[in-house]
Design a protein around this motif. Structure first.
Motif, short mmCIF file in Angstrom:
data_model
loop_
_atom_site.label_atom_id
_atom_site.label_comp_id
_atom_site.label_asym_id
_atom_site.label_seq_id
_atom_site.Cartn_x
_atom_site.Cartn_y
_atom_site.Cartn_z
N ASN A 26 -17.07 -5.40 4.18
CA ASN A 26 -16.36 -4.46 3.25
C ASN A 26 -17.01 -3.02 3.85
OD1 ASN A 26 -14.19 -5.34 1.80
ND2 ASN A 26 -15.60 -6.45 0.36
N HIS A 47 -5.82 4.91 -0.89
CA HIS A 47 -6.88 3.98 -1.54
C HIS A 47 -8.17 3.99 -0.98
CE1 HIS A 47 -3.34 2.86 -4.16
NE2 HIS A 47 -2.72 2.79 -2.91
N LEU A 104 -9.45 -7.58 2.05
CA LEU A 104 -8.92 -6.26 2.06
C LEU A 104 -7.68 -6.16 2.74
CD1 LEU A 104 -10.06 -3.38 1.58
CD2 LEU A 104 -10.89 -3.38 3.92
N ARG A 107 -4.93 -8.19 2.38
CA ARG A 107 -4.03 -8.35 1.27
C ARG A 107 -4.04 -7.30 0.27
NH1 ARG A 107 -2.07 -12.83 -2.06
NH2 ARG A 107 -2.57 -14.23 -0.49
N LYS A 108 -5.33 -6.76 -0.05
CA LYS A 108 -5.18 -5.46 -0.88
C LYS A 108 -4.65 -4.34 -0.44
CE LYS A 108 -8.43 -2.32 -3.28
NZ LYS A 108 -7.50 -1.28 -3.07
N ASP A 109 -4.85 -4.06 0.91
CA ASP A 109 -4.23 -3.07 1.41
C ASP A 109 -2.61 -3.06 1.54
OD1 ASP A 109 -6.49 -1.69 1.71
OD2 ASP A 109 -6.66 -1.94 3.79
N ASP A 143 -1.33 -2.73 -2.03
CA ASP A 143 -1.18 -1.34 -2.52
C ASP A 143 0.05 -0.52 -1.86
OD1 ASP A 143 -3.71 -1.59 -3.96
OD2 ASP A 143 -4.99 -0.75 -2.24
#
Length: 192
Positions: free
Chosen positions: A62, A90, A148, A150-152, A155
């Motif tokens: 990360n 983000h 990350l 997945r998160k991006d 988002d």
């Protein structure tokens, strides 16, 4: 509880040759032989294991992907490119300039998830880099890169103004993220 150490047994062989033809050798011991010459400096002896920092490799990944930690000093020489930084709504992300969303048949919103894909590609290249250096990262590193990614994508989907656009991009984010995570699982969460 008592723990008893058993003596080291010499290996039993099934060779058919006579014991007299074998050269006399001292009893085998569990000794690790140093492959370096006696005059080798300590830094040279530990060079092969100093590539990947100790600790939580998920956190390390990360830090690399968000720019909190700069790329390894020889990353460009080893991997052939220099990662660059972008600012997203983000947070900061490091990118592989040669990266792209490698979707079979280029179906779905490939261009819309391009930033997430380039960051994810840099993460996978970090896995390959540390493997080439002889110190592969733990599975938590690949899991962190996938998380990350997945998160991006989610988002991006949640930032869309229309309800139908949010629904559409969330569906594609779920499909892409699940495919990536299943592939990682298939590869043992190691370097791709």
């Amino acid at each position: 509880m008592q723990i008893r150490n058993k003596p080291v047994l010499t290996p039993q062989t099934q060779a058919k040759e006579a014991p007299a033809t074998r050269p006399a050798a001292p009893a085998a011991r569990n000794v690790v032989k140093d492959s370096f010459s006696s005059g080798t400096a300590a830094t040279q002896r530990t060079a092969a294991v100093s590539g990947a920092p100790a600790g939580d490799h998920g956190k390390l990944m990360n830090e690399y992907l968000t720019g909190a930690r700069p790329p390894p000093a020889d990353f460009e020489k080893v991997m052939g490119y220099k990662p660059y930084s972008i600012q997203t709504p983000h947070g900061q992300r490091m990118q592989d300039p040669l990266g792209y969303a490698s979707v079979p048949g280029q179906i779905g919103p490939v261009k819309e998830f391009d930033k997430a894909a380039k960051t994810h590609d840099y993460g996978y290249d970090l896995l390959r880099y540390f493997e080439k250096k002889g110190t592969p990262l733990k599975p938590e590193a690949r899991k962190a890169a996938d998380a990350l990614f997945r998160k991006d994508m989610f988002d991006y989907a949640n930032d869309q103004k229309g309800v139908m656009d949010r629904f559409k991009y969330r569906a594609w984010a779920q499909i892409y993220a699940t495919a990536v995570e299943l592939n990682s699982l298939r590869q043992g969460n190691g370097p791709p």
